[in-house]
Design a protein around this motif. Structure first.
Motif, PDB file in Angstrom:
ATOM      1  N   ARG A 138       0.862  -1.195   0.000  1.00  0.00           N
ATOM      2  CA  ARG A 138       0.000   0.000   0.000  1.00  0.00           C
ATOM      3  C   ARG A 138       0.886   1.228   0.000  1.00  0.00           C
ATOM      4  O   ARG A 138       1.796   1.353   0.832  1.00  0.00           O
ATOM      5  CB  ARG A 138      -0.882   0.018   1.240  1.00  0.00           C
ATOM      6  CG  ARG A 138      -2.019  -0.998   1.185  1.00  0.00           C
ATOM      7  CD  ARG A 138      -2.891  -0.866   2.402  1.00  0.00           C
ATOM      8  NE  ARG A 138      -2.548   0.365   3.153  1.00  0.00           N
ATOM      9  CZ  ARG A 138      -3.201   0.765   4.231  1.00  0.00           C
ATOM     10  NH1 ARG A 138      -4.208   0.066   4.694  1.00  0.00           N
ATOM     11  NH2 ARG A 138      -2.843   1.872   4.868  1.00  0.00           N
ATOM     12  N   ILE A 139       0.581   2.131  -0.909  1.00  0.00           N
ATOM     13  CA  ILE A 139       1.473   3.289  -1.084  1.00  0.00           C
ATOM     14  C   ILE A 139       1.641   4.097   0.210  1.00  0.00           C
ATOM     15  O   ILE A 139       2.740   4.575   0.510  1.00  0.00           O
ATOM     16  CB  ILE A 139       1.020   4.161  -2.281  1.00  0.00           C
ATOM     17  CG1 ILE A 139       2.132   5.147  -2.652  1.00  0.00           C
ATOM     18  CG2 ILE A 139      -0.281   4.892  -1.978  1.00  0.00           C
ATOM     19  CD1 ILE A 139       1.935   5.847  -3.987  1.00  0.00           C
ATOM     20  N   GLU A 140       0.568   4.225   1.016  1.00  0.00           N
ATOM     21  CA  GLU A 140       0.676   4.999   2.269  1.00  0.00           C
ATOM     22  C   GLU A 140       1.746   4.398   3.177  1.00  0.00           C
ATOM     23  O   GLU A 140       2.501   5.133   3.836  1.00  0.00           O
ATOM     24  CB  GLU A 140      -0.648   5.016   3.053  1.00  0.00           C
ATOM     25  CG  GLU A 140      -1.837   5.610   2.342  1.00  0.00           C
ATOM     26  CD  GLU A 140      -2.475   4.641   1.341  1.00  0.00           C
ATOM     27  OE1 GLU A 140      -3.074   5.120   0.381  1.00  0.00           O
ATOM     28  OE2 GLU A 140      -2.342   3.406   1.521  1.00  0.00           O
ATOM     29  N   ASP A 141       1.760   3.058   3.241  1.00  0.00           N
ATOM     30  CA  ASP A 141       2.743   2.406   4.119  1.00  0.00           C
ATOM     31  C   ASP A 141       4.164   2.635   3.614  1.00  0.00           C
ATOM     32  O   ASP A 141       5.106   2.767   4.397  1.00  0.00           O
ATOM     33  CB  ASP A 141       2.465   0.897   4.196  1.00  0.00           C
ATOM     34  CG  ASP A 141       1.058   0.606   4.707  1.00  0.00           C
ATOM     35  OD1 ASP A 141       0.529   1.464   5.452  1.00  0.00           O
ATOM     36  OD2 ASP A 141       0.495  -0.446   4.350  1.00  0.00           O
ATOM     37  N   ILE A 142       4.291   2.674   2.304  1.00  0.00           N
ATOM     38  CA  ILE A 142       5.617   2.861   1.719  1.00  0.00           C
ATOM     39  C   ILE A 142       6.106   4.292   1.966  1.00  0.00           C
ATOM     40  O   ILE A 142       7.241   4.512   2.403  1.00  0.00           O
ATOM     41  CB  ILE A 142       5.561   2.553   0.199  1.00  0.00           C
ATOM     42  CG1 ILE A 142       5.150   1.099  -0.008  1.00  0.00           C
ATOM     43  CG2 ILE A 142       6.885   2.866  -0.478  1.00  0.00           C
ATOM     44  CD1 ILE A 142       5.916   0.092   0.829  1.00  0.00           C
ATOM     45  N   ILE A 143       5.215   5.248   1.745  1.00  0.00           N
ATOM     46  CA  ILE A 143       5.566   6.656   1.988  1.00  0.00           C
ATOM     47  C   ILE A 143       6.001   6.856   3.444  1.00  0.00           C
ATOM     48  O   ILE A 143       6.940   7.593   3.731  1.00  0.00           O
ATOM     49  CB  ILE A 143       4.356   7.561   1.658  1.00  0.00           C
ATOM     50  CG1 ILE A 143       4.143   7.621   0.137  1.00  0.00           C
ATOM     51  CG2 ILE A 143       4.538   8.959   2.242  1.00  0.00           C
ATOM     52  CD1 ILE A 143       2.831   8.266  -0.270  1.00  0.00           C
ATOM     53  N   ALA A 144       5.312   6.153   4.355  1.00  0.00           N
ATOM     54  CA  ALA A 144       5.562   6.334   5.784  1.00  0.00           C
ATOM     55  C   ALA A 144       6.910   5.757   6.238  1.00  0.00           C
ATOM     56  O   ALA A 144       7.339   5.993   7.369  1.00  0.00           O
ATOM     57  CB  ALA A 144       4.430   5.700   6.598  1.00  0.00           C
ATOM     58  N   GLN A 145       7.575   5.016   5.371  1.00  0.00           N
ATOM     59  CA  GLN A 145       8.890   4.481   5.732  1.00  0.00           C
ATOM     60  C   GLN A 145       9.963   5.566   5.760  1.00  0.00           C
ATOM     61  O   GLN A 145      11.012   5.395   6.373  1.00  0.00           O
ATOM     62  CB  GLN A 145       9.330   3.403   4.720  1.00  0.00           C
ATOM     63  CG  GLN A 145       8.469   2.162   4.715  1.00  0.00           C
ATOM     64  CD  GLN A 145       8.461   1.483   6.064  1.00  0.00           C
ATOM     65  OE1 GLN A 145       9.495   1.258   6.664  1.00  0.00           O
ATOM     66  NE2 GLN A 145       7.261   1.188   6.553  1.00  0.00           N
TER      67      GLN A 145
END
Ligand code: Z15
Length: 841
Positions: A118-125
Motif C-alpha cells: 500500500r502506497i501509504e505504508d511505503i511513503i511512511a517508511q
C-alpha cells in the motif's frame, strides 16, 4: 560547449541517455531493478523499507534527468541567480512530494499494489529530513518549492547536519530528547566529492607592502577544515525545473589531517583532530527564537558562509565577467542574521583575494545582499562577543570594524549634532565584553531589509531598527508577508479536499495560482458540496483519532470539536494560556449537573511541539499539559466532553496528518511577538477555523477571509507596553478566574504542585511578561463563542468554505514573486520549449 564534442559521441550519449518511466509497468521494472540490484534484495526479503527504497530510487532517477537538464539550462541561460542562505531547511519527506510533482503518484500506487504494497505504508517508511527547528526552517523549505515551481534559477545553501532536530519522547510527562541520526539511507542526496572548499579558522593577520608598493593583507597559520558539497534535488510542481539545494559537510582537510602524527603512533590525537573538524556539521542547534553565543555555532555559521560564497564566486568567475557585473548575476538572501558573516566574507574575497578597492568592493557587496528579519524578541537577536570573533576570525573582525567606521562617519556627516545616534547605530555594542550586533551589520551590508508580515514589518521600523530608518530613510525597509506551498499543505496533506476543490473549479490549476480558490465562493450554498466538504473534514479527524489511538493508546471521539495547538513550545506562543483555559473548562464541567453537561460541545484539546532542551519553562509547560491529560482523560465525570492529548515528536510529516484534522487551531501569541506564524495559514487552507490574537499574519488572514470567519481575542500590540508597565507599577491584580485555575493546580489536582510553581509565580509575582492574565477572560469567552458557533454545523461549514476560498494570498508563490520583483530583480526561466520536447517524447 556542446559543439566541442564530436558528433558520433553526442549521438551515442543521446541514444543511451535515460528518458525516465511514465507507465506503471516501467515504474515496476525500475523499482524491482533497484530492489534486486542496487539493494541486493529479492521478492522473498523485500519488506516495506526495501520497497520504499526501490520506489525512492526509481523516482530519484527521474528527478536526476530533469535536474541535470535544469542545471545545464540555467548555466546556458546565464541569467541572474538567487542564492538562499539558511541554516535551516525543514524539508520533511521527499518521496510523496516527488511523486506528486512529476504527476506519477497514481502510477506508483498501482505499481506498488501489483508488488503487494500500500502506497501509504511505503511513503511512511521515509525518515523526515528535519534540518530545522520550526517556522524559519519550514519557510525556507516552502520557498524552495515555490522557486522551483515558478522556474526561478535559485539555489539553497545550508549545512548537512548529521543530526537533525532531536526526536521527542514523553516519559512520565517529561520531554526526553533522542538524537535524530537520519543519514543511514538517504537517496535524496548526492555527495560531490569534487566540489569542496577549504575554510580557515583562527590564525593571525599579516599586513605588509609588496614590491610594487601595494598593501597586502594575508590571513595565515590558521586551521583548515574542508567543506564538501552534498546536493539535494528540489523538484517543482508540474514543471521540468529541478533546482539544487547544496548542503555542506565538514571534514578534516586532507592537507591538515596529520599523517605524520599517525605514522609516529599518535593515533589518538590524529583522530581527535579529524573529529574536531567533523563536529562542525554534526548537529543542528535545537533553539528556536533564542541565541546562546556558543563558539561552535559561530564556527558553523562561518564554515557554511565561506563555503557558499567561494562556491558562488567560483561560478561567477567562470563567466569571465567584470566584477562590476557581480550583482547583475548574483542575488543573495540572508534568512535571518545567521548568515551575516557572508557579507564580511564577500568583502574579504573582493578586497584581500581579488585586489579590488574597498569602495568598489563594498558597492558590489551591498547591491548583492538582502536581509530578512524574522523576530523582534530581544533574546533571539544575535550578538557575538568581540574576543570570540577576534580569536576565530581575526581578519573578519578588522573588516567589521572598518565597515562600522565608514558607516559611522557617513552618519556623523549627515547628523552632525546627534552624538547619541552614533552609539545607538554602531555595529559594536560598548559592553563588557564588546559585542557585534549582527542585525545592524546585516542592515548596513544589504540593499533591502524585510519583515515577514505587515505588523511585524511596521514594528521593526518603529522599534528595533528605528534609528536605521532615520539614517537610510524608509524605503530600505519593506514587507513580504510569508506564505506556504499549497502543494504540500493542501494537495499532499489533504488529497481529498484538493480533489473536491478541483472538481468544483474545473482543474488543479489552483495549485499553481492559488487565487483561483475564489471560484469556490459561488458554491458556499451548494448542499451536496457542503456535505462532501464536511465529510472530508470528518474523515481527516478519524485519521487523526486513529493516530492518537496507535501512538497514545486511547480513543478520542472524532465527532468532538478538535482544538489544536502545534508549534514550538515557547512562552510567547502561550501554550500555558491554552492549558489554563483547558483547566478552567475542566473545573466548569466538574461543577455542572448531568443535565448541564448534556448541553456541552465535546472537545479534544490537542497539543504538540518540542521545547529547546535547555528551556526549562517550556519543559514545565509540556509537563503540565501531560499531567492535566492524565487526570482529565480518566475522570468519569468528564467522559467524552474533554480530552487532552499531547502528541509526541511533532514534525513536518506529523503536521501533514494533524493540520487537515482541525476544527479550530490556536495562534494565541502575545500581540507583537509572533513575527508572522505560518501554521495559521496551513490550518485555514485546510478548512479549519482559528482562535487568535491580533498578531503576525493573523491580521492579514482576518482582512482576507473576513472578521466573521475568525475568532479573535485579547489585547492589541500597541497596548502591550503600557500593560507591562502597569504590572510593575500599577495596582495590578491577577484575573480571578485564573486565580481559581492556579488554586486548582496548587491543590495538587495534577500531581506535585511544586513542579508548576514557577509557571504560576511568573504570572502572579514576576510581572506576567506575556500578559496571560490580561488576555485570560477574553480567551475563555471566545472559546465559549466557538462552542456556540460549532453547534450550527451548517454555518460552520459555510465559514470554512468561505475562508478557504479567500486564502489565495498566502501561497509562498506570491511571496517568492514579490521577493523576485522587489528585492532580487530576477525573472523566471522560460521552460516552454522544454515542456514541449517532453510532451512529444
Ligand atoms: C524562527 O522559527 C522564527 C524566527 C526566528 O527569529 C527564529 Cl531564530 C526562528 C519564526 C518566527 O517566530 C515566526 O513568526 C515566523 O513565521 C517564521 O520565523 C518564518 O518567518
Amino acid at each position: 560547449v556542446e559543439s566541442s564534442i564530436p558528433e558520433h559521441m553526442r549521438e551515442a550519449w543521446k541514444k543511451f541517455s535515460p528518458k525516465g518511466f511514465t507507465t506503471k509497468d516501467e515504474f515496476e521494472s525500475e523499482a524491482v531493478k533497484h530492489i534486486e540490484t542496487t539493494l541486493a534484495r529479492s521478492l522473498f526479503n523485500c519488506d516495506e523499507l526495501a520497497a520504499y527504497s526501490g520506489t525512492a530510487l526509481a523516482f530519484r532517477d527521474r528527478l536526476i534527468i530533469d535536474w541535470n537538464k535544469t542545471q545545464q539550462r540555467q548555466s546556458f541561460a546565464d541569467q541572474k541567480r538567487l542564492y538562499y542562505l539558511s541554516l535551516e531547511f525543514l524539508m520533511g519527506r521527499a518521496l510523496d512530494n516527488a511523486m506528486l510533482n512529476v504527476g506519477l503518484k497514481n502510477v506508483a500506487k498501482d505499481g506498488l499494489a501489483d508488488l503487494g504494497f500500500r502506497i501509504e505504508d511505503i511513503i511512511a517508511q521515509e525518515h523526515d529530513a528535519a534540518l530545522g527547528n520550526g517556522g524559519l526552517g519550514r519557510l525556507a523549505a516552502c520557498f524552495l518549492d515555490s522557486m522551483a515551481t515558478l522556474n526561478y534559477a535559485a539555489w539553497g545553501y545550508g549545512l548537512r547536519y548529521r543530526y537533525g532536530i532531536f526526536k521527542q519522547e514523553i516519559q512520565d510527562g517529561y520531554q526526553v530528547e533522542i538524537p535524530d541520526y537520519w543519514l543511514d539511507f538517504n537517496p535524496w542526496e548526492f555527495p560531490r566529492h569534487d566540489v569542496s572548499v577549504d575554510v580557515q579558522f583562527y590564525g593571525w593577520v599579516n599586513k605588509y607592502t609588496n614590491d610594487e608598493g601595494k598593501q597586502i593583507v594575508s590571513w595565515q597559520d590558521g586551521e583548515i577544515v574542508t567543506a564538501t558539497a552534498y546536493d539535494v534535488p528540489v523538484p517543482g510542481y508540474g514543471t521540468p525545473t529541478v533546482n539544487n539545494l547544496r548542503l555542506w559537510s565538514s571534514k578534516a582537510s586532507s592537507g591538515e589531517f596529520d599523517f605524520a602524527k599517525f605514522n609516529s603512533g599518535e593515533y589518538e590525537s590524529a583522530v581527535a583532530d579529524e573529529q574536531r573538524a567533523e563536529t562542525i556539521s554534526a548537529v543542528l542547534y535545537p533553539n528556536d527564537n533564542l541565541e546562546r553565543g556558543k563558539e561552535l555555532r559561530l564556527k558553523q555559521q562561518y564554515f557554511w558562509c565561506a563555503a557558499s560564497l567561494h562556491d558562488i564566486v567560483r561560478r561567477f568567475k567562470k563567466s569571465k565577467r567584470k566584477w562590476s557585473e557581480f550583482s547583475d548575476q548574483v542575488a543573495i538572501q540572508l534568512n535571518d542574521t545567521h548568515p551575516t558573516l557572508a557579507i564580511v566574507e564577500l568583502q574579504r574575497i573582493l578586497v584581500d583575494m581579488e585586489g579590488l578597492g574597498w569602495d568598489e568592493a563594498w558597492t558590489i557587496v551591498t547591491s548583492t545582499f538582502g536581509y530578512t528579519n524574522h523576530t523582534v524578541l530581544p533574546e533571539a537577536l544575535e550578538k557575538w562577543s568581540v574576543p570570540l570573533i577576534q580569536n576565530l576570525l581575526p581578519r573578519h573582525l578588522q573588516i567589521i570594524y572598518e565597515i562600522n567606521l565608514q558607516f559611522l562617519q557617513s552618519v556623523e556627516k549627515r547628523f552632525p549634532k546627534d552624538r547619541d545616534l552614533l552609539g545607538r547605530v554602531s555595529i559594536i555594542e560598548e559592553s563588557q565584553p564588546k559585542m557585534v550586533r549582527m542585525a545592524y551589520l546585516a542592515i548596513i551590508g544589504s540593499h533591502k531589509v524585510n519583515g515577514v508580515a505587515e505588523l511585524h514589518s511596521d514594528l521593526i521600523k518603529t522599534t528595533i531598527f528605528k534609528d536605521f530608518v532615520k539614517v537610510y530613510g524608509p524605503d530600505k525597509f519593506t514587507n513580504v508577508t510569508n506564505g506556504i506551498t499549497p502543494r504540500r499543505w493542501l494537495h499532499q496533506a489533504n488529497p481529498r479536499l484538493s480533489e473536491l476543490i478541483a472538481s468544483k473549479i474545473g482543474s488543479y490549476e489552483f495549485l499553481k495560482d492559488l487565487t483561483l480558490l475564489n471560484k469556490l465562493e459561488p458554491f458556499v450554498d451548494d448542499k451536496e458540496f457542503k456535505k462532501e466538504w464536511a465529510e472530508i473534514k470528518y474523515a481527516n479527524k478519524v485519521r487523526l483519532a486513529q493516530h492518537i489511538q496507535t501512538t497514545k493508546g486511547y480513543s478520542v471521539n472524532p465527532k468532538a470539536l478538535f482544538d489544536i495547538q502545534v508549534k514550538r513550545i515557547h512562552e510567547y506562543k502561550r501554550q500555558q494560556l491554552n492549558i489554563f483555559g483547558v483547566i478552567h473548562r475542566y473545573m466548569a464541567i466538574k461543577s455542572m449537573s448531568p443535565e448541564e453537561r448534556k448541553k456541552l460541545v465535546p472537545r479534544v484539546s490537542v497539543f504538540g511541539g518540542k521545547a529547546a532542551p535547555g528551556y526549562w519553562m517550556a519543559k514545565t509547560i509540556i509537563h503540565l499539559i501531560n499531567k492535566v491529560g492524565e487526570v482529565v482523560n480518566k475522570d468519569p465525570d468528564v467522559g467524552d466532553l474533554l480530552k487532552v492529548v499531547f502528541l509526541e515528536d511533532y514534525n513536518v510529516s506529523k503536521a501533514e496528518i494533524i493540520v487537515p484534522a482541525s476544527d479550530i487551531s490556536e495562534h494565541i501569541s502575545t500581540a507583537g511577538t509572533e513575527a508572522s506564524g505560518t501554521s495559521n495559514m496551513k490550518f485555514v487552507l485546510n478548512g479549519g477555523m482559528i482562535i487568535g490574537t491580533l498578531d503576525g499574519a493573523n491580521i492579514e488572514i482576518t482582512r482576507e477571509i473576513g472578521e466573521q470567519n475568525i475568532f479573535l481575542f485579547g489585547n492589541l500590540s500597541e497596548d502591550v507596553e503600557d500593560l507591562r508597565h502597569h504590572h510593575f507599577y500599577g495596582d495590578y491584580k491577577v484575573n480571578p478566574e485564573l486565580v481559581k485555575v492556579f488554586d486548582c493546580i496548587k491543590k495538587g489536582t495534577f500531581g506535585d504542585e511544586g513542579a508548576f510553581g514557577a509557571l504560576i509565580s511568573g504570572i502572579v509575582e514576576h510581572g506576567d511578561y506575556y500578559l496571560v492574565s490580561d488576555d485570560f477572560n477574553s480567551y475563555c469567552q471566545t472559546q465559549d463563542l466557538i462552542d456556540e458557533a460549532y453547534k450550527d454545523q451548517d454555518a460552520w461549514v459555510t465559514k470554512s468554505i468561505t475562508s478557504v476560498a479567500r486564502m489565495g494570498f498566502f501561497t509562498s508563490d506570491r511571496c517568492i514573486n514579490e521577493y523576485a520583483d522587489t528585492i532580487w530583480n530576477i525573472e523566471p526561466l522560460d521552460v516552454a520549449e522544454e515542456k514541449e520536447v517532453r510532451a512529444r517524447t
